[in-house]
Scaffold this active site. Sequence first.
Site, PDB file in Angstrom:
ATOM      1  CE  LYS A   1      -5.564  25.424 -18.132  1.00 52.15           C
ATOM      2  NZ  LYS A   1      -5.804  25.910 -19.515  1.00 52.15           N
TER       3      LYS A   1
ATOM      4  CB  THR B   1      -1.353  24.074 -16.083  1.00 48.76           C
ATOM      5  OG1 THR B   1      -0.411  24.354 -15.055  1.00 48.76           O
ATOM      6  CG2 THR B   1      -2.743  24.083 -15.447  1.00 48.76           C
ATOM      7  CG  ASP B   2       3.174  22.027 -13.676  1.00 56.96           C
ATOM      8  OD1 ASP B   2       2.499  23.070 -13.569  1.00 56.96           O
ATOM      9  OD2 ASP B   2       4.419  22.019 -13.550  1.00 56.96           O
ATOM     10  CD  GLU B   3      -0.186  26.774 -11.255  1.00 56.05           C
ATOM     11  OE1 GLU B   3       0.568  27.635 -11.680  1.00 56.05           O
ATOM     12  OE2 GLU B   3      -1.051  26.996 -10.410  1.00 56.05           O
TER      13      GLU B   3
ATOM     14  CE1 TYR C   1      -4.576  28.941 -15.193  1.00 57.80           C
ATOM     15  CE2 TYR C   1      -2.957  27.964 -13.694  1.00 57.80           C
ATOM     16  CZ  TYR C   1      -3.424  28.198 -14.982  1.00 57.80           C
ATOM     17  OH  TYR C   1      -2.742  27.669 -16.054  1.00 57.80           O
TER      18      TYR C   1
END
Length: 346
Positions: free
Chosen positions: A157, A128-130, A153
């Site tokens: 990741k 994810t870009d997060e 979260y």
Amino acid sequence: MEQRRILVTGGCGFIGSNFIRYMLLKHPRYRIVNLDKLTYAGNLENLSDLETHPNYRFVKGDIADRALVAGLMAEEKFHWVVNFAAESHVDRSIEDPAPFLHTNVLGTQVLLEGARGTGVELFLQVSTDEVYGSLPPPGRFTEESPLRPSSPYAASKAAADLMVAAYWRTYGLPVVITRSSNNYGPYQFPEKLIPLMISNALEDKELPLYGDGLYVRDWIYVEDHCRALDLILHRGKPGETYNIGAENERTNLEVVEIILRLLGKPRSLIRFVQDRPGHDRRYAIDPSKLREELGWHPETDFETGLNRTIKWYVENENWWRRVKSGEYLAYYERMYGDRLRKAEQG
Ligand code: NAD
Ligand code: DAU
């Protein structure tokens, strides 16, 4: 291409179920085994149309279960592993990070270990870009941007991504990491912004926007994401990371206003509520590498994608009404009860 045997994890969730449907339609000869624990976010209904497909098998289980994963790898001799399985919601990770570590970090390592030495030709980690954290305009995240995760979260990741990279460098396991921006589309669990706002608006309930509503997310229609993953499986280069995004930045307020307009509902449903702790202000993905190296580009513009998504939620009211019952009601009260009451008091 010759037949492929693919292990898809988390295939009963939002993106995983869209991906399995996309792949079996496009490559009907490929065999897909879907390993899913069926957490609150996993729903067998998402793939009920494929239950009897001759090249589809569902296995209920945890990706962190070593014996189960090793047994499946030995039995099926997969060419590809696509790891979607995750605890995926930032707000839940703020409430309790522990399940995020179990599935997103330990689960990924168990899958990597299971894949090692069993002839897997590509392990695709759906990230994810997060992991890049928050970014002030006008910059965009490239694959070289530093990892600065904010939420539990995102940290889980990022940890998984580092473990995937370690299996490539240490053991030579062929891996790719993909980092997509925010997805929207059919079958998304109504804890996430777009399905929450659509389903609440359909029920004439308040639409809770965190803070000033001016946080920016970069939205991609789920089918465009699935097409990118298909392309990367076939032509991606092991050891590489690919950003996936549709260059579609919007403030949350703008997204909600479009939804209200398309549904013909009043703006008075919006409530500005207490912010999410550690809320990332802006995400923006630079997808140049995917475009220039693999020729991918998004096919669905935001208004078309939102129209399709809204139509799906309108036509599948039974799906989201069933989802928005039981545990969901307690979750909603924990997450929004006080926030909405405080907003009413001004
Ligand atoms: P989701 O929450 O809708 O689905 C997750 C699925 O994983 C569920 O079916 C759940 O039952 C399953 N699962 C959870 N723990 C498991 C375990 N221990 N073993 C086996 N299965 C388990 O998530 P989603 O939105 O479809 O996201 C899928 C993946 O894509 C995640 O890895 C997420 O980090 C990533 N991602 C999501 C977005 C997005 O906008 N939704 C964007 C970029 C990346
Ligand atoms: O960027 C990719 C990520 O997108 C994925 O990795 C995550 O799995 C996925 O959940 C998503 O994370 P976000 O935190 O960006 O998504 P969410 O839908 O929770 O929130 C989107 C934006 O909307 C964010 O700025 C918070 C805001 N929001 C969200 C909810 C649920 C609200 O204002 N009100 C809400 O009730």
